[in-house]
Design a protein around this motif. Structure first.
Motif, PDB file in Angstrom:
ATOM      1  N   PHE A  51       0.782  -1.182  -0.134  1.00  0.00           N
ATOM      2  CA  PHE A  51      -0.034   0.087   0.025  1.00  0.00           C
ATOM      3  C   PHE A  51       1.049   1.339  -0.143  1.00  0.00           C
ATOM      4  N   GLU A  52       2.256   1.061  -0.295  1.00  0.00           N
ATOM      5  CA  GLU A  52       3.036   2.161  -0.260  1.00  0.00           C
ATOM      6  C   GLU A  52       2.506   3.581  -0.918  1.00  0.00           C
ATOM      7  N   ALA A  53       1.751   3.493  -1.953  1.00  0.00           N
ATOM      8  CA  ALA A  53       1.302   4.550  -2.947  1.00  0.00           C
ATOM      9  C   ALA A  53       0.310   5.603  -1.780  1.00  0.00           C
ATOM     10  N   ILE A  54      -0.263   4.966  -0.716  1.00  0.00           N
ATOM     11  CA  ILE A  54      -1.132   5.456   0.019  1.00  0.00           C
ATOM     12  C   ILE A  54      -0.671   5.954   1.628  1.00  0.00           C
ATOM     13  N   GLN A  55       0.682   5.373   1.715  1.00  0.00           N
ATOM     14  CA  GLN A  55       1.320   5.329   2.936  1.00  0.00           C
ATOM     15  C   GLN A  55       0.423   5.331   4.179  1.00  0.00           C
ATOM     16  N   PRO A  56      -0.187   4.150   4.573  1.00  0.00           N
ATOM     17  CA  PRO A  56      -1.204   3.994   5.339  1.00  0.00           C
ATOM     18  C   PRO A  56      -0.389   4.088   6.877  1.00  0.00           C
ATOM     19  N   HIS A  57      -1.190   4.403   7.838  1.00  0.00           N
ATOM     20  CA  HIS A  57      -0.950   4.323   9.204  1.00  0.00           C
ATOM     21  C   HIS A  57      -1.691   2.917   9.472  1.00  0.00           C
ATOM     22  N   ILE A  58      -0.665   2.004   9.869  1.00  0.00           N
ATOM     23  CA  ILE A  58      -1.574   0.669  10.325  1.00  0.00           C
ATOM     24  C   ILE A  58      -1.708   0.446  11.567  1.00  0.00           C
ATOM     25  N   ALA A 213     -16.518  -4.303  -3.994  1.00  0.00           N
ATOM     26  CA  ALA A 213     -17.551  -3.736  -3.109  1.00  0.00           C
ATOM     27  C   ALA A 213     -16.987  -2.652  -2.208  1.00  0.00           C
ATOM     28  N   THR A 214     -15.492  -2.906  -1.772  1.00  0.00           N
ATOM     29  CA  THR A 214     -14.834  -1.960  -0.988  1.00  0.00           C
ATOM     30  C   THR A 214     -14.502  -0.465  -1.739  1.00  0.00           C
ATOM     31  N   LEU A 215     -14.285  -0.646  -3.120  1.00  0.00           N
ATOM     32  CA  LEU A 215     -14.200   0.450  -3.950  1.00  0.00           C
ATOM     33  C   LEU A 215     -15.434   1.235  -3.857  1.00  0.00           C
ATOM     34  N   GLN A 216     -16.639   0.531  -4.014  1.00  0.00           N
ATOM     35  CA  GLN A 216     -17.889   1.268  -4.105  1.00  0.00           C
ATOM     36  C   GLN A 216     -18.097   1.779  -2.483  1.00  0.00           C
ATOM     37  N   ALA A 217     -17.631   1.179  -1.509  1.00  0.00           N
ATOM     38  CA  ALA A 217     -17.984   1.780  -0.313  1.00  0.00           C
ATOM     39  C   ALA A 217     -16.948   3.094   0.040  1.00  0.00           C
ATOM     40  N   LEU A 218     -15.626   2.840  -0.658  1.00  0.00           N
ATOM     41  CA  LEU A 218     -14.817   3.964  -0.517  1.00  0.00           C
ATOM     42  C   LEU A 218     -15.289   5.329  -1.144  1.00  0.00           C
ATOM     43  N   PRO A 251      -7.338 -11.953  -4.268  1.00  0.00           N
ATOM     44  CA  PRO A 251      -7.276 -10.719  -5.126  1.00  0.00           C
ATOM     45  C   PRO A 251      -5.990 -10.005  -5.133  1.00  0.00           C
ATOM     46  N   ASP A 252      -5.743  -9.270  -6.131  1.00  0.00           N
ATOM     47  CA  ASP A 252      -4.290  -8.626  -6.241  1.00  0.00           C
ATOM     48  C   ASP A 252      -4.326  -7.398  -5.481  1.00  0.00           C
ATOM     49  N   ILE A 253      -3.713  -7.380  -4.193  1.00  0.00           N
ATOM     50  CA  ILE A 253      -3.525  -6.256  -3.411  1.00  0.00           C
ATOM     51  C   ILE A 253      -3.041  -5.190  -3.949  1.00  0.00           C
ATOM     52  N   GLU A 254      -1.794  -5.553  -4.633  1.00  0.00           N
ATOM     53  CA  GLU A 254      -1.053  -4.087  -4.910  1.00  0.00           C
ATOM     54  C   GLU A 254      -2.121  -3.392  -6.191  1.00  0.00           C
ATOM     55  N   GLN A 255      -2.674  -4.249  -7.080  1.00  0.00           N
ATOM     56  CA  GLN A 255      -3.540  -3.603  -7.999  1.00  0.00           C
ATOM     57  C   GLN A 255      -4.722  -2.782  -7.327  1.00  0.00           C
ATOM     58  N   PHE A 256      -5.369  -3.594  -6.241  1.00  0.00           N
ATOM     59  CA  PHE A 256      -6.285  -2.793  -5.296  1.00  0.00           C
ATOM     60  C   PHE A 256      -5.797  -1.495  -4.975  1.00  0.00           C
ATOM     61  N   ALA A 257      -4.475  -1.472  -4.276  1.00  0.00           N
ATOM     62  CA  ALA A 257      -3.988  -0.224  -3.643  1.00  0.00           C
ATOM     63  C   ALA A 257      -3.578   0.887  -4.923  1.00  0.00           C
ATOM     64  N   ALA A 258      -3.287   0.323  -6.075  1.00  0.00           N
ATOM     65  CA  ALA A 258      -3.365   1.288  -7.274  1.00  0.00           C
ATOM     66  C   ALA A 258      -4.562   1.977  -7.436  1.00  0.00           C
ATOM     67  N   ILE A 260      -7.025   2.657  -5.342  1.00  0.00           N
ATOM     68  CA  ILE A 260      -7.480   3.499  -4.688  1.00  0.00           C
ATOM     69  C   ILE A 260      -6.643   4.631  -4.308  1.00  0.00           C
ATOM     70  N   ALA A 261      -5.404   4.388  -4.715  1.00  0.00           N
ATOM     71  CA  ALA A 261      -4.444   5.622  -4.467  1.00  0.00           C
ATOM     72  C   ALA A 261      -4.894   6.771  -4.794  1.00  0.00           C
ATOM     73  N   PRO A 262      -5.500   6.965  -6.266  1.00  0.00           N
ATOM     74  CA  PRO A 262      -5.867   8.432  -6.707  1.00  0.00           C
ATOM     75  C   PRO A 262      -6.824   9.197  -5.698  1.00  0.00           C
ATOM     76  N   THR A 263      -7.868   8.263  -5.425  1.00  0.00           N
ATOM     77  CA  THR A 263      -8.737   8.648  -4.746  1.00  0.00           C
ATOM     78  C   THR A 263      -8.503   9.038  -2.885  1.00  0.00           C
ATOM     79  N   LEU A 264      -7.509   8.348  -2.677  1.00  0.00           N
ATOM     80  CA  LEU A 264      -7.032   8.645  -1.195  1.00  0.00           C
ATOM     81  C   LEU A 264      -5.855   9.438  -1.172  1.00  0.00           C
ATOM     82  N   GLN A 265      -5.403   9.976  -2.302  1.00  0.00           N
ATOM     83  CA  GLN A 265      -3.981  10.670  -2.207  1.00  0.00           C
ATOM     84  C   GLN A 265      -3.980  11.943  -1.473  1.00  0.00           C
ATOM     85  N   PRO A 266      -5.297  12.713  -1.283  1.00  0.00           N
ATOM     86  CA  PRO A 266      -5.405  13.832  -0.543  1.00  0.00           C
ATOM     87  C   PRO A 266      -5.489  13.653   0.962  1.00  0.00           C
ATOM     88  N   TYR A 267      -5.755  12.321   1.328  1.00  0.00           N
ATOM     89  CA  TYR A 267      -5.886  12.310   2.566  1.00  0.00           C
ATOM     90  C   TYR A 267      -5.022  11.404   3.491  1.00  0.00           C
TER      91      TYR A 267
END
Ligand code: LLP
Length: 414
Positions: A51-58, A213-218, A251-258, A260-267
């Motif tokens: 999830f590097e692209a979104i620098q999450p706090h885990i 479903a996660t994408l939709q929820a997000l 599911p491919d997690i890196e693909q998922f991270a890629a 969601i990254a643009p949507t989450l980038q400001p946060y």
């Protein structure tokens, strides 16, 4: 394969990192959970990398496995924690977490839990009830704490592809609040003088099998918070799936991270993984008591049961089971059951085990590190099992929780 870098055969012996399970069991007995801290830490690092692209706090989800040794290792590595009760909060503090690194979720926090969290400088409350806001606000006022950070938990009304017992994002679930209610709260937020609405939280289920479903929820979460520039934190919950069956496709997690990254980038992004950090770092070791043939089926009765690992009974979950000693013997489909007086006390409906399986043999129930011991019970007056950890540097193993005794079972009644 469900074996991994830490749970693997060496010279025909199943090992956790470099430690032969049979040696550990000689000393500790069965049933016993063994966790590899090196594996837990490598899972933690892998999630951060994916999830590097979104620098999450885990924030590690304590409910998956709250053993203090596990918590200590993850906290030391930099993880925050996600708790759902005063008890988990207490555990997290004991393990060295700072209050500010704790997010406190849960659909039914008691006033005492809330007070305890405030006294200990909780980082965030994830809130799922309008009345809860009043209580947190009052308690904060009484304790003289202002700007308590709140993330409203959204119920996005989506259907997660997972077992229905662990889905949480459908409209009728008890979790979260609807878009309309959260919008209303945010519009009237000034009435909560001691709270700061700074985040949004969602978690639509665990062991999520597709990302749609996660994408939709997000998306609905982002649409909801867009008019509120003070909301800068998006907590996307847990739910990253793990493989329980050999060669299970995930599911491919890196693909998922890629995605969601643009949507989450400001946060600022928070995540609350539990299972994906600790499940495949843990095994439950059990000994065969008896083997019998019945109605054309071979049944192995072992000394672990639904009281140690309830997932198969509760969710029809599959856990792969392998012998501790690697063998070239032919295998036979075998039902693996525990000694508890319940028809649902089945650990595996069918798994291929050596034809010569017999009394005294040791078996490993794999991928048992998450939602195993934490859900253990003492039904049938069965003392809960021991927990062993292999240290972060793999130099040694130690007992992280001793086996309960019969005395432990009665001591609250004396
Ligand atoms: N955050 C929230 C708000 C949650 O409700 C959960 C899990 C998590 C994070 C962690 O989810 P994970 O990353 O572990 O999927 N006992 C069930 C699982 C229950 C999950 C409850 N909530 C099982 O054994 O499958």
């Amino acid at each position: 394969m469900v074996l991994n870098t830490s749970i693997t055969y060496h010279d025909g012996q199943l090992t956790v990192d470099q430690h032969a399970i049979s040696t550990i069991i000689d000393e500790v007995g069965t049933p016993t959970y063994i966790y590899s801290l090196p594996r837990a830490l490598s899972n933690y690092a892998q999630i951060k990398a994916q999830f590097e692209a979104i620098q999450p706090h885990i924030h590690y989800s304590v409910k998956a496995n709250g053993n203090l040794a596990v918590l200590r290792a993850l906290i030391k590595a930099g993880a925050g924690v996600d708790v759902v009760s005063g008890g988990e909060f207490f555990r997290a503090l004991k393990a060295g977490a700072k209050g500010e690194d704790i997010v406190f979720a849960g659909v039914g926090k008691t006033p005492e839990d809330i007070r305890y969290a405030l006294e200990n400088g909780v980082g965030w409350f994830n809130v799922e009830n309008v009345d809860e806001l009043d209580i947190i606000n009052q308690q904060a006022q009484a304790a003289g704490v202002s700007s308590v950070k709140i993330a409203m938990r959204l119920n996005p009304d989506v259907k997660a592809n997972t077992h229905h017992h662990i889905a949480t994002g459908h409209g009728t679930a008890k979790f979260g609040l609807s878009v309309a209610i959260i919008r209303d709260i945010l519009q009237n937020q000034t009435k909560y003088a001691n709270l700061r609405f700074a985040g949004i939280h969602l978690h639509i289920g665990s062991q999520l099998q597709d990302t749609q479903a996660t994408l939709q929820a997000l998306q609905s979460a982002i649409d909801l918070i867009r008019p509120y520039p003070d909301i800068q934190t998006v907590n996307i919950g847990g739910g990253i799936p793990v493989a329980y069956r050999p060669d299970e496709q995930l599911p491919d997690i890196e693909q998922f991270a890629a995605l969601i990254a643009p949507t989450l980038q400001p946060y600022t992004v928070f995540m609350e993984p539990g299972r994906s950090i600790i499940a495949d770092a843990g095994v439950l070791i059990t000994r065969v008591l008896y083997v019998k043939e019945q109605a054309g089926q071979r049944i192995a009765i072992v000394d672990a049961s639904m009281t140690e690992l309830i997932r198969p009974a509760l969710y029809q979950a599959y856990h792969h089971i392998v012998p501790i000693k690697q063998t070239s013997a032919a295998t036979v489909p075998t039902q693996v059951v525990g000694p508890v007086c319940e028809s649902t006390d089945i650990l595996s409906q069918e798994v291929a085990l050596p034809i010569d399986l017999k009394h005294g043999d040791l078996l490993a129930i794999l991928t048992a590190g998450a939602y195993g011991m934490v859900m253990a019970s003492t039904y049938n007056a069965r003392p809960r099992p021991a927990e062993v950890v292999v240290d972060v540097d793999d130099s040694q193993w130690s007992i992280a929780r001793r086996r309960e005794t019969w005395d432990d079972l009665v001591k609250q009644e004396e």
